[in-house]
Write an enzyme that holds these catalytic residues in place. Sequence first.
Site, PDB file in Angstrom:
ATOM      1  N   CYS A   1       0.833  -1.219   0.000  1.00  0.00           N
ATOM      2  CA  CYS A   1       0.000   0.000   0.000  1.00  0.00           C
ATOM      3  C   CYS A   1       0.859   1.257   0.000  1.00  0.00           C
ATOM      4  CB  CYS A   1      -0.950   0.012   1.184  1.00  0.00           C
ATOM      5  SG  CYS A   1      -1.002  -1.502   2.112  1.00  0.00           S
TER       6      CYS A   1
ATOM      7  N   HIS B   1      -8.377   5.978  -0.261  1.00  0.00           N
ATOM      8  CA  HIS B   1      -7.084   5.280  -0.277  1.00  0.00           C
ATOM      9  C   HIS B   1      -7.033   4.263  -1.416  1.00  0.00           C
ATOM     10  CE1 HIS B   1      -3.446   3.426   1.016  1.00  0.00           C
ATOM     11  NE2 HIS B   1      -3.922   2.569   1.900  1.00  0.00           N
TER      12      HIS B   1
ATOM     13  N   ILE C   1     -12.358   1.249   0.121  1.00  0.00           N
ATOM     14  CA  ILE C   1     -11.973   0.608  -1.141  1.00  0.00           C
ATOM     15  C   ILE C   1     -12.417   1.557  -2.258  1.00  0.00           C
ATOM     16  CG2 ILE C   1     -12.586  -1.300  -2.691  1.00  0.00           C
ATOM     17  CD1 ILE C   1     -12.799  -3.063  -0.125  1.00  0.00           C
TER      18      ILE C   1
END
Lengths: 116, 382
Positions: free
Chosen positions: B83, B331, B208
Amino acid sequence: MGKVHGWMIVSFCQSCCEMFYPRRDVCPSCGSRNLDDQTVSGKGDVYSYTVIHEPPTTFEGEAPYVVALVHLIEGAYVTAQLRDVDLATIFIGMPLEAVMESGKAMAFRPRLCLVE
Amino acid sequence: MRHVGIVGIGQTPVGTWVDRTLSDLAVASLRSAMQDAGADSVQALYIGNMLSGQLQRQENLGALIADAAGLRGMPSVKIEAGCAAGGAALHMGVLAVAAGVYDTVAVIGVEKMAGYPVGDVLAALATAGALDEAAHGLTCAGLNALIMRRYMYEYSWRHDDFAAFSINAHRNAVTNSNAMFRRPLTLEEYRTARLIADPLTLLDSSPICDGAAAVILCSADAARHFRHKPVRITASAVATDTVALHDRSDILWPRAVYASAKAAYGQAGRSPQDIDLFELHDAFSITAALSLEASGFAEKGAGVRLAQDGAIALKGSIPICTFGGLKARGHPVGASGLYQAVEAVMQLRADAGNNQVEGARIAMIQSIAGSGSFVATHILEV
């Protein structure tokens, strides 16, 4: 319960005395290659835990389930699911023992202790 | 090593973009960054992405995105670091320009995660952790939940105490037209959110989503060719830790955060007191607390207090998530590091509108992978 045993084999670092499970060839703590296999009791306690409510695809249908970071009495930390446990009764410090069953992922369950 | 600056920024709104491909998003952010810079071309592309191989079944993004952008022949590579892929790609772009290999490069972060079965996305995200963790059904949220539970136990924090992080992020996202959640969050909503990985709830967690962001980097000598005065990158530092939590002696001390922040302060000749704003990696509320602590803004165990005291607000002593952060801007994992860079540049250009941190001159941005196994920290200055 079939073939169940509690002991585990960990890597013990001769240089810094840390222990690791699963076994390692190089010590993640000090970089030494001087690691030995050591058999440990598989007894420990809950260092931290989570109850997974949103699982990955491979664990669909199993939630909620408990995954704990277990601190073995000999020193290593182990990631594993807890079984035979009531979610409401889990606490940090709860005594555990490993359940190694052939063909299944290693897990831990609550351990009964004698009061001294 | 040569000085490196950012002369162009671009971003797509973060959201659920079922009708836009990975390439569409990447190319849109690249075009807008080149337009912002007034650049006709660049010499290389660095692309941060984590999940394309798993979710889109598409790898080789270097060639894919160069091709889609009409830049056939251009050097172009994908950088992956869980990430934190965006922060890692920025680091590689900075190195290339600093080393004199290229004078001008574009760094793009892109991710598409929405529209897939949630369990598939969670399994894909869990690959930032160790196989020995995923094998027991641990998700990325689960790893951070293990940290959060122990943190609450050690320092006597309650779950409610973390609300200030999510509330701050949502408040700042209201005036960010590129944010996914442009609405305030109440304490009551936070309290009643459903559990994802106890004690972490949905409202401790970043969403998400899809998105892409890009920056144009150039050497100090090349800067005169562009429209904007460059925002200087005075530090670019990466560090790693064990991938598995169970191999660390203290899960409440993210060593790679500490190491990369320390190296960044050293490169820039700065200390935490000099930082005017900090775009940190609030993938989960607990991550924000640990990042503040290991980056030197709070004592161990006291990161939560900065949120409760309002120190993290736009007018506070260390503003974070000034455009909503990972929690509320969104994100899209491999893109987040580039969104942070774009937002930091807007702040340093004094072009942040309602989100402006007054007098901002020095910004720090930080990308974190998994449970802290890879960290990239950059310091930007005007």
